[in-house]
Design a protein around this motif. Structure first.
Motif, PDB file in Angstrom:
ATOM      1  N   ASN A  55       0.828  -1.205   0.000  1.00 24.47           N
ATOM      2  CA  ASN A  55       0.000   0.000   0.000  1.00 24.47           C
ATOM      3  C   ASN A  55       0.864   1.257   0.000  1.00 24.47           C
ATOM      4  O   ASN A  55       0.509   2.256  -0.630  1.00 24.47           O
ATOM      5  N   ALA A  56       2.005   1.206   0.700  1.00 23.39           N
ATOM      6  CA  ALA A  56       2.917   2.350   0.697  1.00 23.39           C
ATOM      7  C   ALA A  56       3.443   2.613  -0.716  1.00 23.39           C
ATOM      8  O   ALA A  56       3.551   3.772  -1.149  1.00 23.39           O
ATOM      9  N   LEU A  57       3.757   1.546  -1.444  1.00 24.70           N
ATOM     10  CA  LEU A  57       4.232   1.701  -2.821  1.00 24.70           C
ATOM     11  C   LEU A  57       3.137   2.293  -3.705  1.00 24.70           C
ATOM     12  O   LEU A  57       3.384   3.190  -4.517  1.00 24.70           O
ATOM     13  N   ARG A  58       1.920   1.806  -3.533  1.00 22.47           N
ATOM     14  CA  ARG A  58       0.786   2.341  -4.313  1.00 22.47           C
ATOM     15  C   ARG A  58       0.624   3.838  -4.050  1.00 22.47           C
ATOM     16  O   ARG A  58       0.504   4.642  -4.980  1.00 22.47           O
ATOM     17  N   ALA A 106      -4.614   5.277 -13.141  1.00 19.53           N
ATOM     18  CA  ALA A 106      -5.076   4.095 -12.398  1.00 19.53           C
ATOM     19  C   ALA A 106      -3.856   3.445 -11.770  1.00 19.53           C
ATOM     20  O   ALA A 106      -2.807   3.301 -12.422  1.00 19.53           O
ATOM     21  N   CYS A 107      -3.967   3.089 -10.503  1.00 20.10           N
ATOM     22  CA  CYS A 107      -2.847   2.441  -9.812  1.00 20.10           C
ATOM     23  C   CYS A 107      -3.435   1.650  -8.647  1.00 20.10           C
ATOM     24  O   CYS A 107      -3.965   2.242  -7.701  1.00 20.10           O
ATOM     25  N   GLY A 108      -3.381   0.340  -8.737  1.00 22.97           N
ATOM     26  CA  GLY A 108      -3.963  -0.476  -7.682  1.00 22.97           C
ATOM     27  C   GLY A 108      -3.332  -1.848  -7.618  1.00 22.97           C
ATOM     28  O   GLY A 108      -2.501  -2.214  -8.464  1.00 22.97           O
ATOM     29  N   TYR A 109      -3.711  -2.602  -6.598  1.00 21.04           N
ATOM     30  CA  TYR A 109      -3.175  -3.956  -6.447  1.00 21.04           C
ATOM     31  C   TYR A 109      -4.226  -4.845  -5.786  1.00 21.04           C
ATOM     32  O   TYR A 109      -5.214  -4.350  -5.225  1.00 21.04           O
ATOM     33  N   GLY A 111      -8.530 -18.580  -1.932  1.00 14.56           N
ATOM     34  CA  GLY A 111      -7.928 -17.706  -0.926  1.00 14.56           C
ATOM     35  C   GLY A 111      -6.889 -16.790  -1.553  1.00 14.56           C
ATOM     36  O   GLY A 111      -6.858 -16.599  -2.774  1.00 14.56           O
ATOM     37  N   ALA A 112      -6.051 -16.200  -0.698  1.00 12.86           N
ATOM     38  CA  ALA A 112      -5.061 -15.257  -1.195  1.00 12.86           C
ATOM     39  C   ALA A 112      -3.743 -15.434  -0.452  1.00 12.86           C
ATOM     40  O   ALA A 112      -3.717 -15.794   0.721  1.00 12.86           O
ATOM     41  N   ASP A 113      -2.658 -15.170  -1.160  1.00 11.76           N
ATOM     42  CA  ASP A 113      -1.315 -15.158  -0.569  1.00 11.76           C
ATOM     43  C   ASP A 113      -1.057 -13.744  -0.030  1.00 11.76           C
ATOM     44  O   ASP A 113      -0.965 -12.781  -0.812  1.00 11.76           O
ATOM     45  N   SER A 114      -0.961 -13.610   1.295  1.00 17.38           N
ATOM     46  CA  SER A 114      -0.847 -12.277   1.895  1.00 17.38           C
ATOM     47  C   SER A 114       0.548 -11.670   1.757  1.00 17.38           C
ATOM     48  O   SER A 114       0.795 -10.558   2.231  1.00 17.38           O
ATOM     49  N   THR A 115       1.471 -12.396   1.101  1.00 11.05           N
ATOM     50  CA  THR A 115       2.815 -11.833   0.886  1.00 11.05           C
ATOM     51  C   THR A 115       3.098 -11.566  -0.601  1.00 11.05           C
ATOM     52  O   THR A 115       4.217 -11.254  -0.975  1.00 11.05           O
ATOM     53  N   LYS A 116       2.047 -11.700  -1.424  1.00  8.72           N
ATOM     54  CA  LYS A 116       2.243 -11.576  -2.865  1.00  8.72           C
ATOM     55  C   LYS A 116       1.105 -10.724  -3.433  1.00  8.72           C
ATOM     56  O   LYS A 116      -0.070 -10.978  -3.110  1.00  8.72           O
ATOM     57  N   PHE A 117       1.448  -9.742  -4.285  1.00 12.02           N
ATOM     58  CA  PHE A 117       0.443  -8.776  -4.742  1.00 12.02           C
ATOM     59  C   PHE A 117       0.576  -8.529  -6.243  1.00 12.02           C
ATOM     60  O   PHE A 117       1.680  -8.430  -6.770  1.00 12.02           O
ATOM     61  N   LEU A 118      -0.594  -8.415  -6.879  1.00 11.89           N
ATOM     62  CA  LEU A 118      -0.652  -8.109  -8.310  1.00 11.89           C
ATOM     63  C   LEU A 118      -0.923  -6.625  -8.491  1.00 11.89           C
ATOM     64  O   LEU A 118      -1.968  -6.126  -8.061  1.00 11.89           O
ATOM     65  N   PHE A 119      -0.005  -5.906  -9.123  1.00  7.63           N
ATOM     66  CA  PHE A 119      -0.155  -4.473  -9.359  1.00  7.63           C
ATOM     67  C   PHE A 119      -0.499  -4.200 -10.818  1.00  7.63           C
ATOM     68  O   PHE A 119      -0.029  -4.912 -11.713  1.00  7.63           O
ATOM     69  N   ILE A 120      -1.291  -3.150 -11.038  1.00  9.16           N
ATOM     70  CA  ILE A 120      -1.492  -2.641 -12.397  1.00  9.16           C
ATOM     71  C   ILE A 120      -1.432  -1.119 -12.344  1.00  9.16           C
ATOM     72  O   ILE A 120      -1.990  -0.498 -11.437  1.00  9.16           O
ATOM     73  N   ILE A 121      -0.709  -0.528 -13.283  1.00 12.72           N
ATOM     74  CA  ILE A 121      -0.516   0.923 -13.330  1.00 12.72           C
ATOM     75  C   ILE A 121      -0.809   1.414 -14.744  1.00 12.72           C
ATOM     76  O   ILE A 121      -0.322   0.845 -15.718  1.00 12.72           O
ATOM     77  N   GLU A 122      -1.591   2.468 -14.834  1.00 10.79           N
ATOM     78  CA  GLU A 122      -1.776   3.162 -16.103  1.00 10.79           C
ATOM     79  C   GLU A 122      -1.379   4.616 -15.900  1.00 10.79           C
ATOM     80  O   GLU A 122      -1.770   5.240 -14.912  1.00 10.79           O
ATOM     81  N   THR A 123      -0.601   5.164 -16.806  1.00 16.27           N
ATOM     82  CA  THR A 123      -0.102   6.533 -16.652  1.00 16.27           C
ATOM     83  C   THR A 123      -0.907   7.493 -17.521  1.00 16.27           C
ATOM     84  O   THR A 123      -1.610   7.088 -18.455  1.00 16.27           O
TER      85      THR A 123
END
Length: 275
Positions: free
Chosen positions: A26-29, A156-159, A227-239
């Motif tokens: 979340n800090a990176l986002r 757009a910037c989320g994970y 379920g979900a892996d709480s140490t792994k995240f999928l990010f997508i960014i559009e500029t």
């Protein structure tokens, strides 16, 4: 901590961040949205405006036009060696002189820096009818999104957490979960339900598959668990095109590292004071 890119282009990037906490993700986002600087028009002089739009509306529209930004070339106004007086290092001046009938677009902004221009020359600003005219001078500065949204380089910037799907031996391959899955993540192959190759990351964790399985009368526990892996995240960014997606990621990470170093130095100074 690892970053693996699934897609990277000038205006869009998709990557997986592994071995990190949700707080870091979340800090990176937030850093990429609000702390990566870009140019935006902030100071406008309107010498003539006989269009149907008020001066304030024209100023707002010009402020939201994305501008190509070379971060190695520009400095923030408050950190510039001119001490805020205004120079080519901390500001770019644009002018518009247009008469109707025509639609004034972002491409009509004439820059005093040939390499610093609107990202898209076709953004409509105002439509002028016969005998209408606008004469405008606009100055763009470097700043970041925590000051105003017009300085955000992302549209757009989320994970999301990385999905994990487990299918146990109680599955009889009835296919009910496959029919319920809205994103085509599951399939039946040889009377066994499995994840379609390359479709795991499309799972939205809606868990309709679990509900469909329970609806078959299997009992209270589903044969499929999403379920979900709480140490792994999928990010997508559009500029917005002012910076490339790679630059935004690099600058976001650089910001976090700088703030972390500052915190470490402050803690070190505090600990030394007690000696």
């Amino acid at each position: 901590m690892e970053i693996e890119f699934g897609r990277i282009e000038d205006s869009i990037a998709q990557f997986t961040l592994s071995g990190a906490s949700e707080a870091f993700a979340n800090a990176l986002r937030r850093a990429m949205i609000g702390e990566v600087p870009t140019l935006a028009i902030d100071n406008i002089r309107i010498y003539d405006n006989t269009s149907v739009l008020f001066d304030e509306m024209l100023a707002h529209r010009l402020g939201m036009v994305p501008i190509k930004t070379d971060l190695a070339k520009f400095a923030r106004k408050d950190a510039c060696r001119c001490e805020g007086a205004g120079c080519p290092i901390c500001q770019v001046t644009f002018t518009i002189t247009a008469e109707g009938p025509k639609t004034v677009v972002s491409g009509d902004l004439v820059s005093d820096d040939a390499l610093t221009t609107p990202v898209d020359p076709g953004i409509p600003i105002v439509k002028l009818w016969e005998d209408q005219k606008v004469v405008i001078e606009a100055v763009a500065y470097l700043n970041n999104g925590t000051e105003h949204a017009k300085w955000q380089p992302t549209v757009a910037c989320g994970y999301k957490e990385y999905p994990v799907i487990d299918i146990n031996d109680r599955c009889d391959g009835c296919g009910m979960c496959v029919e319920e899955c809205p994103r085509g993540v599951l399939e039946v192959k040889g009377r066994v339900v499995r994840v379609v190759d390359g479709r795991l990351e499309a799972c939205s964790l809606c868990r309709l598959c679990e509900k469909a399985c329970i609806a078959t009368g299997i009992g209270d526990d589903s044969a499929i668990q999403a379920g979900a892996d709480s140490t792994k995240f999928l990010f997508i960014i559009e500029t917005d095109g002012s910076l490339s997606a790679q630059q935004i990621i690099e600058e976001g990470l650089r910001y976090i590292r700088t703030r972390s170093d500052t915190l470490i130095e402050a803690l070190h100074e505090i600990s030394m004071e007690g000696l």
